[in-house]
Design an enzyme around this catalytic site. Structure first.
Site, PDB file in Angstrom:
ATOM      1  N   LYS A  35      41.997  42.439  41.520  1.00 20.54           N
ATOM      2  CA  LYS A  35      41.732  41.562  42.664  1.00 20.54           C
ATOM      3  C   LYS A  35      41.502  42.410  43.918  1.00 20.54           C
ATOM      4  O   LYS A  35      42.080  43.492  44.031  1.00 20.54           O
ATOM      5  CB  LYS A  35      42.967  40.684  42.946  1.00 20.54           C
ATOM      6  CG  LYS A  35      43.204  39.555  41.980  1.00 20.54           C
ATOM      7  CD  LYS A  35      44.454  38.766  42.405  1.00 20.54           C
ATOM      8  CE  LYS A  35      44.779  37.674  41.418  1.00 20.54           C
ATOM      9  NZ  LYS A  35      43.759  36.627  41.289  1.00 20.54           N
ATOM     10  N   ARG A  91      46.057  31.563  31.615  1.00 19.35           N
ATOM     11  CA  ARG A  91      45.754  30.765  30.420  1.00 19.35           C
ATOM     12  C   ARG A  91      46.124  31.507  29.144  1.00 19.35           C
ATOM     13  O   ARG A  91      46.374  30.904  28.112  1.00 19.35           O
ATOM     14  CB  ARG A  91      44.275  30.338  30.446  1.00 19.35           C
ATOM     15  CG  ARG A  91      43.297  31.483  30.418  1.00 19.35           C
ATOM     16  CD  ARG A  91      41.908  31.079  30.899  1.00 19.35           C
ATOM     17  NE  ARG A  91      41.852  30.919  32.361  1.00 19.35           N
ATOM     18  CZ  ARG A  91      40.770  30.552  33.030  1.00 19.35           C
ATOM     19  NH1 ARG A  91      39.641  30.306  32.390  1.00 19.35           N
ATOM     20  NH2 ARG A  91      40.812  30.417  34.340  1.00 19.35           N
TER      21      ARG A  91
HETATM   22  N1  BES Z   1      46.875  33.639  39.832  1.00 17.98           N
HETATM   23  C1  BES Z   1      45.487  33.456  39.943  1.00 17.98           C
HETATM   24  C2  BES Z   1      45.091  32.143  40.597  1.00 17.98           C
HETATM   25  C3  BES Z   1      45.542  31.925  42.019  1.00 17.98           C
HETATM   26  C4  BES Z   1      44.662  32.178  43.051  1.00 17.98           C
HETATM   27  C5  BES Z   1      46.786  31.434  42.296  1.00 17.98           C
HETATM   28  C6  BES Z   1      45.064  31.965  44.343  1.00 17.98           C
HETATM   29  C7  BES Z   1      47.195  31.227  43.591  1.00 17.98           C
HETATM   30  C8  BES Z   1      46.315  31.477  44.618  1.00 17.98           C
HETATM   31  C9  BES Z   1      44.831  33.475  38.564  1.00 17.98           C
HETATM   32  O1  BES Z   1      45.438  34.295  37.633  1.00 17.98           O
HETATM   33  C10 BES Z   1      43.454  33.986  38.747  1.00 17.98           C
HETATM   34  O2  BES Z   1      43.304  35.116  39.087  1.00 17.98           O
HETATM   35  N2  BES Z   1      42.477  33.109  38.535  1.00 17.98           N
HETATM   36  C11 BES Z   1      41.117  33.453  38.667  1.00 17.98           C
HETATM   37  C12 BES Z   1      40.435  32.960  37.428  1.00 17.98           C
HETATM   38  C13 BES Z   1      39.053  33.430  37.279  1.00 17.98           C
HETATM   39  C14 BES Z   1      39.021  34.901  36.942  1.00 17.98           C
HETATM   40  C15 BES Z   1      38.430  32.607  36.170  1.00 17.98           C
HETATM   41  C16 BES Z   1      40.551  32.762  39.897  1.00 17.98           C
HETATM   42  O3  BES Z   1      40.973  31.631  40.170  1.00 17.98           O
HETATM   43  O4  BES Z   1      39.776  33.367  40.596  1.00 17.98           O
HETATM   44 MN    MN Z   2      44.793  36.281  37.683  1.00 14.03          MN
END
Ligand code: BES
Ligand code: MN
Ligand code: ZN
Length: 483
Positions: free
Chosen positions: A259, A333
């Site tokens: 990230k 997931r």
């Molecule tokens: N933990 C994150 C989602 C999240 C984002 C939670 C902001 C709280 C605040 C999750 O693991 C993630 O990174 N999701 C990605 C999924 C994508 C790669 C399909 C996302 O939402 O960008």
């Molecule tokens: Mn994630």
């Protein structure tokens, strides 16, 4: 620890440091919910409050010294609006108590439902002080009295709910250097035992041997190995069994699909779903609800390293299905697919998973409204209703079948990512649905936004960890309890 008691004493003469009184808007200035208050101030209270711009609308708060007109030296006027529901009372009580940090004792005269007032007050009395060295004057009000009628059970129930929520907030707020999977599991064992839960922990070797490919894959990049915690509560008169599954990523860096910094610095909150499941199980046990409840905490730390899983790796999930990991940041997931498949072995009447799963949930519904998806319309409606009753915003979302194609993998049964970003919250739900066995009722709560408050405190909600969805899960258990 803050405690609350109920007392039917007269607010005017009640001995406390601050008297919190609710007001409704009125044609002749704000109207107090406590009889005799205006008279105690020589009939001038409404005019005085009006003079400082206080009308009694929700969200308004005014502090005035009492100059001896009442026993308490400070009067805190809090706006309730015309017909406050339970959530309006919780928020008013919470923001008033929050504004009194540093005060030892406070009493609340808000009228209405004493449980809502007690709960809001307790939730407002929160501060995460553990890592602050100059915390003086900030301690939350320790001694709360709700002036009104109600039996001891009302205060006790509010106390149980508040304790669960505050424990979840503490866990979410704890830096990931102090809360890794094994540590979380240890806390679950300790607190679970105190509440009378049966707690089992699977370590990394047991997870590997047991075929939990998702939890193992996500956790393998960290020096802090993953855990799966199973908490169980049974009641001899229970007719129903609920299974709750929580996403417990103690830190989500994204893994090799790293990230950017601005999206990463609050990812200690990525265990908020597991926190809610844990808090709910403790609450259900302490309330002695006539239901069976099982909670799974899917705990892993998602870090990049030489041992981390790679984009394009294929995992074998607990269900036996294979998953191509196209993006290691779509890790929630992967741990949930194992947790859900394992939970189905308990033959529950309903599986509910709770997760900070997608940024797309925040795009779609904002910070305060969770998305609820389900393979059953009545179940989805019930979850949304339970959340609404708890004052935890939630809204029903669809699981459009046509999104399944986007998860096709050329080499495995399914991919963990669809090629486009549109509808990502729903695609994540579609992915999870694949791991729910035929005939099993299931709901998925994506609470990415509600789990962590990046903005200012409001109502009974502090900055940082909110404890969101804990009370929804307890409420759902109440809705499945025997009479
Ligand atoms: N933990 C994150 C989602 C999240 C984002 C939670 C902001 C709280 C605040 C999750 O693991 C993630 O990174 N999701 C990605 C999924 C994508 C790669 C399909 C996302 O939402 O960008
Ligand atoms: Mn994630
Ligand atoms: Zn995550």
């Amino acid at each position: 620890m803050t405690t609350v008691r109920l007392n039917s004493a007269d607010p005017v003469s009640f001995d406390t440091d601050a008297l919190i009184v609710g007001f409704h808007p009125g044609s002749e200035g704000p109207r107090a919910t406590a009889d005799g208050l205006n008279a105690a101030f020589g009939g001038k209270l409404a005019a005085t409050l009006a003079a400082i711009g206080f009308t009694g609308k929700p969200g308004e708060l005014a502090k005035i010294p009492s100059f001896g007109a009442i026993t308490a030296p400070l009067l805190v006027a809090i706006g309730l609006g015309d017909e406050p529901d339970a959530e309006a009372l919780r928020r008013a009580a919470g923001s008033a108590v929050r504004s009194l940090a540093g005060t030892a004792r406070a009493a609340l005269a808000l009228g209405g439902d004493a449980e809502a007032v007690s709960l809001g007050a307790l939730l407002g009395a929160y501060d995460f002080a553990k890592y602050r060295t100059n915390g003086e004057g900030k301690a939350p009000v320790a001694d709360l009295t709700v002036l009104g009628s109600g039996d001891d059970a009302v205060a006790e129930r509010a106390g149980v709910l508040a304790d669960s929520v505050k424990l979840v907030r503490d866990l979410v707020n704890t830096p990931p250097s102090d809360l890794w999977p094994a540590k979380f599991a240890e806390i679950a064992e300790q607190e679970g035992a105190k509440a009378g839960l049966t707690v089992e922990v699977l370590d990394e070797k047991q997870l590997k041997d047991g075929g939990y490919g998702g939890i193992v894959g996500v956790g393998q990049g960290s020096a802090n190995p993953p855990r799966l915690v199973r908490l169980s509560y049974t009641h001899p008169e229970a007719a129903k069994t609920l299974a709750y599954v929580g996403k417990g990523i103690t830190f989500d860096s994204g893994g090799l699909s790293l990230k950017p910094s601005a999206s990463m610095d609050w990812m200690k909150s990525d265990m908020g779903g597991a926190g809610a499941v844990f808090g709910a199980l403790l609450g259900i046990a302490r309330l002695g609800l006539k239901v069976n409840a099982v909670g799974y905490l899917c705990l892993a730390e998602n870090l990049p390293s030489g041992t981390a899983q790679r984009p394009s790796d294929v995992l074998t999930s607990y269900s036996g299905k294979t998953v191509e990991v196209l993006d290691t940041d779509a890790e929630g997931r992967l741990v949930l697919m194992d947790g859900i498949a394992r939970a189905a072995e308990d033959n529950p009447d309903l599986i509910v998973d709770v997760a900070t799963l997608t940024g797309a949930q925040i795009v779609a519904l904002g910070w305060r409204t969770a998305g609820v998806m389900s393979n059953d319309d009545d179940v989805r409606a019930l979850v949304v209703e339970a959340a609404g009753a708890a004052g935890e915003g939630a809204w029903g979302m669809p699981l459009p079948e046509e999104l399944r194609n986007g998860l096709d993998s050329p080499i495995a049964d399914i991919a963990n990512l669809q090629p486009e970003r549109w509808g990502s919250m729903l695609a994540a739900g579609i992915f999870l649905k694949e791991f729910v066995p035929e005939g099993v009722k299931w709901a998925h709560i994506d609470m990415a936004g509600p789990a962590f408050n990046k903005g200012e405190a409001h109502g009974y909600t502090p900055k940082g960890g909110t404890g969101s969805t804990t009370r929804t899960l307890i409420g759902l258990a109440e809705r499945h309890a025997s009479a």
